[in-house]
Design an enzyme around this catalytic site. Structure first.
Site, short mmCIF file in Angstrom:
data_model
loop_
_atom_site.label_atom_id
_atom_site.label_comp_id
_atom_site.label_asym_id
_atom_site.label_seq_id
_atom_site.Cartn_x
_atom_site.Cartn_y
_atom_site.Cartn_z
N ASN A 56 0.87 -1.14 -0.11
CA ASN A 56 0.07 0.06 -0.01
C ASN A 56 0.74 1.06 -0.07
OD1 ASN A 56 -0.55 -1.41 2.92
ND2 ASN A 56 -0.95 0.99 3.41
N ASP A 57 0.67 2.05 0.89
CA ASP A 57 1.31 3.73 1.09
C ASP A 57 2.60 3.55 0.52
OD1 ASP A 57 -1.23 3.62 2.04
OD2 ASP A 57 -0.31 4.79 3.94
N PRO A 58 3.18 4.63 -0.58
CA PRO A 58 4.61 5.06 -0.53
C PRO A 58 5.08 5.65 0.78
CG PRO A 58 3.29 6.50 -1.63
CD PRO A 58 2.29 5.39 -1.35
N SER A 114 3.10 3.70 8.18
CA SER A 114 3.70 4.79 7.11
C SER A 114 4.42 5.76 7.63
CB SER A 114 2.32 5.07 6.26
OG SER A 114 1.94 4.22 5.24
#
Ligand code: FRU
Length: 679
Positions: A56-58, A114
């Site tokens: 998922n997220d960078p 994140s």
């Protein structure tokens, strides 16, 4: 019974515990998924995807010594969310990526959520040396036994290849289970590091300052404002020149919002404003002007007025916000609304309006709650038949929807609210029913959306770039269905990197985005025509057999006296993805309702639309098409759509169209894009 809105986390945990089609291995096991070949169906050819497993997220986007680092939320053991760790890839041009071993793995105590990475040039943290300044990663540790979310550090002095956890963590703990996603930058004017992170449930961004990345002082909170949705996540605070003028800069707060975003699920909003080293002050948001009309029901009274009730889900009268056991309900007007969570998700029944005559073309309303077509539903009934029906989005945030009822003018009708679902999300929320002449999707205007498609989330900017450019990457997916995408052995891609700028428009200062220049290096075979009618262009496209799954398209087309003009991509007799602009309505849309295997879940086969004003006589589109996505940059990136598509391999046609006249194409360039994976 799930009484909470679908948080990414909860959804993911649920799919983890309930199991899914993917095998979940435990740490220590060998990888369960096969090595990738990069030519699997739907494998993006010009976007980063992990070889295998979930992403998922960078995270931690940072440049150092000729390398762009891309860390990412990763499950090294399967292709559903879980075992969150920082995966790692590096690139010399932001286009070709080399995937490296997991950088920061899930630990005994915490999962690695994140966060950001900075180059601590002056070794303010003391985690490196003057000769070897460290890269410092600042991330959320999710404590698996207490659920606490706090901010942690790790550092690297070997170009991000190996990472050491700080050990005296967390460096910032506000005692919350919903505080996450730190982004950190050096603020020269106030001579300190600034951290922004999300107080997710409060819909706030917390701003902290530090001299050494280890001790953090509270400076201020920003929010709630704009679109609140269920949670705020992954904020970023950036400064950009306005109209390219570096002596006239402006700050922009970027906030990802999940649950009840523009089209439901996830989305990204931004707030231009000012930051003084302590506080972020947003510019006023655009005013939302509701279309004039007649309010039919606002549910502000003590009872339901003339509406007839059956069952036990409705109680004696309207609710005032959330009910016992329910997460916060947001987005309704005034103080009352219909909320069938009265007996949790168990209650059922109907609430039927008095009869009325349809005399306006639209019925607008606010709707939330469960996504169960027909079962948690808002229906329009004519002659005993349901002729229009809407359902919620598995979210406690109400959003506006409408029925187009022009064709029923003069007919007698009733509205009915139905709750016959007793499982998870077995409730519905309704408010502010209006009969109107026009429609305004107030979600569109409620805030400034960074992207009008459904698949751009958690976008964050690079730090320590060698130029003044601001470049960001977002997650090309949506929590609404990310876990169910039929790709294997990986799940989810990152967006193509985009350069950001601020420009003055008649509506105010707005964020513009364009794919980075390096995309040009992927150009292969080229097709181009100038000053030709759409019908003739299509003949040329046919005879030159211009087709492909991964294409770059540049189009300039005259709009005068047309109804609609646009393109069909990923096209075959059965499938198409349609980009269409209406000069009259000043709107642009992206229709992926026939973009392939879209019926596997809620919210995929849809039309996404945005206001696009001041286009003038020529519309300019820049499109980046890949095997399973489309990114549209309209008018130099003033309006952007990022949307996944799941068309079959043979749907690779390309065609222009115009209605209301044969439009003049001033320029069309189509480039095949070379795969970034194959040599
Ligand atoms: C956003 C997010 C973050 C969190 C991470 C967990 O997509 O929910 O808030 O840190 O994903 O993987």
């Amino acid at each position: 019974m799930n009484r909470k809105p679908h948080l990414p986390l909860l959804t993911a945990l649920l799919s983890l515990t309930l199991g899914s089609c993917a095998t979940i291995a435990q740490p220590g096991n060998t990888f369960p998924l096969p090595r990738a070949t990069y030519d699997e169906q739907w494998r993006p050819q010009v976007h980063f995807t992990p070889q295998r497993n979930w992403m998922n997220d960078p995270n931690g986007l940072v440049y150092l010594d000729g390398e762009y680092h891309l860390f990412f939320q990763h499950n090294p053991y399967g292709n559903v969310w879980g075992h969150m760790s920082w995966g790692h890839a590096v690139s010399k041009d932001l286009v070709h990526w080399e995937e490296l071993p997991v950088a920061i793995p899930e630990a005994e105590d915490i999962a690695i959520f994140s966060g950001a990475a900075v180059y601590d040039r002056d070794n303010t943290s003391g985690l490196g040396t003057a000769a070897k300044p460290p890269l410092v990663a600042i991330f959320t540790g999710w404590n698996k036994s207490t659920n606490n979310q706090s901010q942690y550090l790790a550092s690297s002095v070997d170009r991000g290849r190996t990472w050491t956890r700080y050990g005296k963590d967390p460096v910032l703990n506000i005692g919350s289970t919903e505080s996450r996603d730190p982004k950190v930058f050096w603020h020269a004017e106030s001579n300190q590091w600034i951290m922004v992170f999300a107080k997710a449930r409060e819909h706030k961004v917390a701003i902290y300052g530090s001299k050494d990345l280890k001790t953090w002082t509270f400076l201020s909170d920003f929010g709630p404002l704009g679109s609140e949705g269920d949670v705020w996540e992954v904020p970023d605070l950036i400064q950009l020149p306005v109209d390219g003028n570096s002596s006239k800069k402006k700050w922009v707060m970027v906030v990802s919002v999940n649950g009840g975003s523009l089209y439901g699920g996830s989305g990204m909003q931004y707030f231009p404003g000012d930051f003084n080293g302590t506080t972020f002050t947003p510019d006023p948001l655009p005013a939302v002007t509701e279309p004039a009309g007649e309010v039919f029901a606002d549910f502000e009274g003590a009872d339901y007025g003339g509406w007839e009730k059956t069952g036990d889900a409705f109680g004696t009268g309207p609710a005032h916000g959330s009910l016992t056991g329910q997460s916060p309900v947001t987005g309704f007007k005034g103080s009352g609304l219909v909320n069938t969570f009265l007996n949790f998700d168990q209650g059922t029944g109907t609430l039927t309006s008095p009869e009325f005559t349809l005399n306006k073309p639209f019925i607008t309303f606010l709707i939330g709650g469960g996504n169960h077509p027909g079962e948690t539903a808002f229906n329009l009934i004519i002659d005993g038949k349901v002729v229009r029906s809407a359902t919620g989005q598995d979210s406690e945030a109400l959003r506006s929807k409408f029925f187009d009822v022009a064709e029923f003018k003069g007919k007698k009708a009733r509205l009915q609210i139905v709750d016959s679902h007793t499982g998870g999300w077995g409730h519905i929320l309704i408010d502010h029913i209006k009969f109107t002449e026009a429609v305004v999707n107030d979600m569109e205007f409620k805030t400034l959306w960074a992207d009008f498609g459904k698949d751009f989330y958690a976008g964050v900017t690079y730090s320590n770039l060698p130029t003044d450019d601001k470049i960001w990457i977002g997650w090309l997916s949506n929590w609404q269905y990310a876990g169910q995408l039929p790709t294997y052995p990986w799940r989810n891609a990152q967006s193509f990197p985009r350069k950001l700028s601020l420009k003055t428009t008649p509506e105010g200062v707005r964020l513009f985005q364009e794919p980075i220049e390096a995309l040009k290096n992927q150009r292969g075979a080229r097709f181009s025509v100038q000053n030709l009618l759409v019908s003739k262009v299509n003949e040329r496209l046919m005879s030159a057999a211009v087709r492909g799954k991964s294409l770059e398209v540049l189009l300039e087309v005259e709009t005068a006296s047309l109804q609609n003009v646009g393109l069909k991509l990923h096209q075959s007799s059965k499938e198409e993805t349609v980009v269409s602009y209406s000069p009259l309505a000043e709107r642009i849309s992206l229709d992926r309702s026939k973009a392939g295997e879209g019926s596997f879940n809620i919210g995929f086969p849809e039309v996404h639309a945005a206001p696009l004003k001041d286009v003038g006589s020529t519309l300019k589109l820049h499109i980046l098409l890949d095997t399973s996505s489309i990114e549209v940059f309209a008018e130099d990136g003033k309006v952007v759509f990022s949307d996944l598509t799941l068309s079959s391999p043979s749907s690779d046609g390309l065609e222009l169209f115009s209605t209301g006249g044969d439009a003049v194409v001033k320029n069309l360039e189509v480039y095949e894009l070379k795969s970034i994976w194959k040599k």
